[in-house]
Motif scaffolding. Structure first.
Motif, short mmCIF file in Angstrom:
data_model
loop_
_atom_site.label_atom_id
_atom_site.label_comp_id
_atom_site.label_asym_id
_atom_site.label_seq_id
_atom_site.Cartn_x
_atom_site.Cartn_y
_atom_site.Cartn_z
N LEU A 70 0.84 -1.21 0.00
CA LEU A 70 0.00 0.00 0.00
C LEU A 70 0.87 1.25 0.00
O LEU A 70 0.52 2.26 -0.62
N ASP A 71 2.01 1.20 0.69
CA ASP A 71 2.94 2.33 0.65
C ASP A 71 3.45 2.54 -0.77
O ASP A 71 3.56 3.69 -1.24
N LYS A 72 3.78 1.44 -1.45
CA LYS A 72 4.27 1.56 -2.83
C LYS A 72 3.17 2.11 -3.74
O LYS A 72 3.44 2.91 -4.64
N TYR A 73 1.93 1.67 -3.50
CA TYR A 73 0.81 2.21 -4.29
C TYR A 73 0.68 3.72 -4.07
O TYR A 73 0.53 4.49 -5.02
N ALA A 74 0.74 4.14 -2.80
CA ALA A 74 0.59 5.56 -2.49
C ALA A 74 1.68 6.40 -3.15
O ALA A 74 1.44 7.52 -3.59
N ASP A 75 2.89 5.81 -3.28
CA ASP A 75 4.01 6.54 -3.87
C ASP A 75 3.93 6.58 -5.40
O ASP A 75 4.17 7.62 -6.02
N ALA A 76 3.61 5.43 -6.01
CA ALA A 76 3.81 5.32 -7.46
C ALA A 76 2.64 4.74 -8.24
O ALA A 76 2.73 4.66 -9.46
N GLY A 77 1.58 4.30 -7.59
CA GLY A 77 0.43 3.83 -8.34
C GLY A 77 0.28 2.33 -8.39
O GLY A 77 1.12 1.57 -7.90
N VAL A 78 -0.79 1.90 -9.05
CA VAL A 78 -1.19 0.50 -9.02
C VAL A 78 -0.22 -0.41 -9.76
O VAL A 78 -0.10 -1.59 -9.45
N GLY A 79 0.50 0.13 -10.75
CA GLY A 79 1.45 -0.69 -11.49
C GLY A 79 2.52 -1.28 -10.59
O GLY A 79 3.02 -2.38 -10.84
N GLN A 80 2.88 -0.56 -9.52
CA GLN A 80 3.91 -1.03 -8.61
C GLN A 80 3.50 -2.30 -7.88
O GLN A 80 4.31 -3.21 -7.71
N ILE A 81 2.26 -2.37 -7.45
CA ILE A 81 1.86 -3.52 -6.62
C ILE A 81 1.49 -4.72 -7.47
O ILE A 81 1.37 -5.84 -6.94
N GLU A 82 1.30 -4.54 -8.78
CA GLU A 82 0.95 -5.67 -9.64
C GLU A 82 2.19 -6.36 -10.19
O GLU A 82 2.09 -7.44 -10.77
#
Length: 779
Positions: free
Chosen positions: A724-736
């Motif tokens: 969720l931290d990565k999503y907040a920083d850079a968007g949904v592409g990061q967590i997928e």
């Protein structure tokens, strides 16, 4: 066996492949499964990039290793027999093959575009699949090939000792050219965008014609030394001892493949025309690289070489056919037998896309007029008239303008990557020298690390060859910035060039395309996926020209009767000099009196990034209106958008589709007043339906409150919190992208394998991420 329970891959393995082998198709040499056609367009967002999905055919069938002949598209058994036909036809069209098959494992739907059996499409049983000989017999008959012609056409390309094989468009260019020559066509024009492998394509054409004995002695002509040297050392290397380079007008007639500069075999004096040491019928094939240049002009010394060997088959290669009132590439070579454009290359993902940042300078817009009696830096009285952008750095030098351009280039590099290979195109050598000095003064820290951080590369400098060689060599870090005028506009394979600076007045579409071509190559090993154009002269207005990426329109009118006044040579033809200087005459210094003025302030009046639509055209109106119109065609309602978003296994795939359609989320969010903290999901919903947006951090905070993640235990919850931290920083592409779990911030939670095991395996982790996304985007 219940076919309905089988996957598409199972259908291929158990039914389609056996049917092909039973029909006589060889699995090793003729059947290519999951055949990659394109690489997927590179999509750029800020400093980030991703790729759209590549085009990949389930099967491409080859009659010979160099001749694709059919496409087979597979579906699982829940689909009908013909469910894959439309997709298969699209791939067949791309490959320009006449036969397409679709199957679900029960039968084949067979499409024969040649109408060999009098019907376009019919269903056939699995054991009725046609043999390679049957399909080739139909196609050969439609082409009207004789036995001798078919022997040339089916000659294989070079593959020995390499895994490199031609891309689909290179195969088309090779096959179309070889077939045309086998049928007796003696003038052939190939138009392929810079960076798409013209020289490699030419090598394969020559190899097949040479191996089949259709052509025995070949001359390859270029007008720059570096083009000849690169060709010999790289693509033409397999010719080995059969190949030579003509030097110092010394002719040895014992070779079969000759490479030469125009300047090495021709000149203004009859006795210097070394090519006449060969008889007119010595060569039976002449290949002309960059044929839009000197040889395109009537009555030029370089054209005289082609006319001397007029009995030979001649192939012209260019990215930019030249069509003016005086010069016509197509008048001499004929219409292109095949064209692969810059736009196609970018769409397919073989060429790098570009961003454009335009700077409008106040004096360029308003002009400048000196006061009566004003003198320049050297005490010369300045002619009193209005000077405009065309004059700057040609007849009038505003030193503060040079310093401002250098400052903006430096600022861009410092904000992105100071080590980005950069070419600065200047008006002439004098301008290139002053620009080098200005850039060096603004980058003293980098120059202190290496004095070649910024260099001037123009033909008169003794170190130009060495600096150019190092600039275009990916493994060499220095030089980083090269200032030039004309020398690097064409034929320079600068794979890692990430920035092109235009501070040169350019009106020629041919020259503009050549300059843009310096940045279009991709080099994934050195993180080169796109490039940026910094335009200080309004040159990128040429992007709006409908002919920018279109077919050339011939406007040249050949003279009728009598000898016309010879048109000006597009490039001077100097007497050949040792190695480097041969072929550099196009960079000759223009002798124009200049005034140098230090006291005139120059400022940036406007700076903006030019955005392009899905067709590569600049978006000239409101970005909001363009985006609204484009997105409205994708989604009928908010519910339609939400259901499409929820149904997507990967949200990034939806975003990539929209980016490929020309949606620029970052710029659009800025125009809507949302800034960079909002998810593209919110940008779309707000633009089209005024749905109140949430920032990514707000969405992450909302998802954290859900108790659905407790079932994964404390460690699993920690992993999801960091995602969720990565999503907040850079968007949904990061967590997928599961590789995100290899980043340093996840190390304390275990290795990638250990983290995946925490969720019961990869499938379990993907389920958890899907649940996380459901919470992120819940109403």
């Amino acid at each position: 066996m219940d076919k309905k329970k089988l996957s598409e891959r199972d259908i291929c393995t158990k039914f389609i492949t056996p049917a092909l082998e039973q029909a006589g198709w060889d699995r090793l040499t003729q059947i290519r499964e999951e055949y990659g056609l394109t690489k997927g367009r590179i999509l750029v967002s800020g400093q980030m990039h991703t790729r759209a999905a590549p085009k990949r055919a389930d099967y491409v069938l080859f009659y010979k290793p160099n001749i694709p002949i059919a496409v087979v598209e597979a579906k699982d058994n829940k689909h009908s027999v013909g469910a894959g036909m439309q997709q298969g036809v699209a791939y067949s069209d791309l490959l320009q093959v006449p036969f397409t098959f679709s199957s679900n494992g029960d039968a084949f739907l067979f499409r024969n575009a040649l109408l060999s059996e009098g019907v376009l499409e019919r269903e056939i049983k699995l054991d009725e699949f046609p043999s390679p000989e049957q399909l080739w017999q139909w196609w050969e008959a439609s082409k009207g090939l004789s036995e001798a012609q078919a022997e040339v056409v089916t000659q294989n390309y070079y593959t020995e000792g390499t895994d490199k094989t031609p891309r689909y468009y290179q195969l088309l260019a090779i096959n179309k050219t070889t077939e045309a020559i086998a049928k007796g066509q003696n003038r052939v024009l190939l138009v392929m965008a810079t960076g798409t492998g013209k020289t490699y394509t030419a090598f394969q054409i020559i190899w097949r014609l040479w191996q089949s004995k259709a052509k025995k002695r070949i001359l390859f002509l270029a007008d720059r030394n570096i083009l000849v040297n690169q060709t010999m050392q790289n693509d033409f290397k397999p010719f080995g001892g059969a190949m030579t380079k003509i030097k110092n007008r010394q002719i040895d007639k014992s070779f079969e493949i000759y490479l030469s500069l125009y300047q090495a075999v021709s000149g203004n004096e009859e006795e210097s025309n070394a090519y006449k040491q060969f008889s007119p019928d010595f060569f039976d094939l002449v290949v002309v690289d960059e044929c839009h240049r000197g040889s395109a002009a009537e009555n030029s010394n370089w054209r005289a070489i082609l006319e001397y060997f007029s009995g030979a088959t001649q192939i012209g290669l260019t990215a930019t056919p030249k069509e003016t009132s005086d010069i016509s590439t197509t008048h001499y070579f004929g219409d292109p037998i095949y064209t692969y454009s810059l736009k196609q290359g970018i769409d397919d993902g073989f060429l790098a896309p570009y961003k454009v940042v335009r700077f409008d300078l106040d004096k360029d817009l308003s002009g400048w007029t000196p006061e009566e009696g004003m003198v320049d830096r050297y005490g010369n009285a300045i002619e009193v008239r209005e000077y405009n952008q065309r004059d700057f750095d040609r007849s009038l030098v505003l030193s503060q303008r040079t310093e401002l351009v250098a400052a903006k280039v430096t600022e861009f590099l410092q904000q992105t990557d100071p080590m980005s290979k950069t070419i600065v195109f200047c008006e002439d050598r004098d301008h290139a020298g002053r620009m080098r000095s200005a850039l060096a003064n603004l980058n003293t820290d980098e120059v202190a690390k290496n004095s070649r951080y910024v260099v001037q590369i123009t033909g008169e400098l003794s170190d130009a060859q060495a600096n150019l060689d190092d600039f275009i060599t990916p493994r060499e870090r220095y030089p980083v910035i090269a200032t030039t005028s004309k020398l690097m506009t064409t034929g320079v394979d600068a794979q890692t060039c990430k920035v092109i600076v235009l501070d040169q007045h350019i009106q020629s579409m041919t020259e503009f395309k050549q300059i843009i071509g310096r940045g279009t190559r991709i080099n994934e090993n050195h993180d080169k996926y796109y490039f940026t154009i910094l335009d200080f002269r309004g040159v990128t207005n040429l992007f709006r020209d409908p002919d920018f990426d279109g077919d050339p329109v011939q406007v040249y009118v050949p003279p009728v009767g009598g000898s016309p006044v010879p048109p000006a040579e597009p490039f001077p033809e100097p007497e050949p000099k040792p190695d480097w200087d041969a072929g550099t005459g196009d960079d000759a210094q223009t002798e124009v009196r200049k005034f140098y003025v230090d006291s005139v302030d120059v400022k940036v009046a406007a700076q903006r990034e030019i955005l392009f639509d899905a067709q590569g055209r600049p978006i000239t109106g409101s970005l909001k209106d363009y985006s609204r119109q484009t997105l409205s065609g994708e989604f009928e309602s908010l519910d339609d958008f939400l259901s499409h978003w929820d149904a997507a296994e990967r949200k990034q795939a939806v975003l990539n589709e929209l980016k490929a359609a020309g949606i620029h989320f970052e710029a659009l969010a800025h125009e809507l007043g949302l800034g960079a903290d909002y998810d593209p999901f919110d940008v779309v919903a707000y633009l089209l339906w005024e749905r109140p947006p949430l920032t990514r951090r707000q969405r992450a905070a909302k998802a954290r409150r859900a108790d659905v993640f407790d079932k994964y235990g404390d460690k699993g919850r920690e992993v999801l919190d960091k995602l969720l931290d990565k999503y907040a920083d850079a968007g949904v592409g990061q967590i997928e992208d599961l590789q995100v779990l290899s980043l340093p911030e996840f190390k304390e939670l275990g290795t990638l394998v250990e983290i995946v095991r925490q969720f019961g395996g990869k499938a379990g982790l993907q389920r958890a991420i899907k649940e996380l996304e459901d919470e992120l985007y819940s109403a």
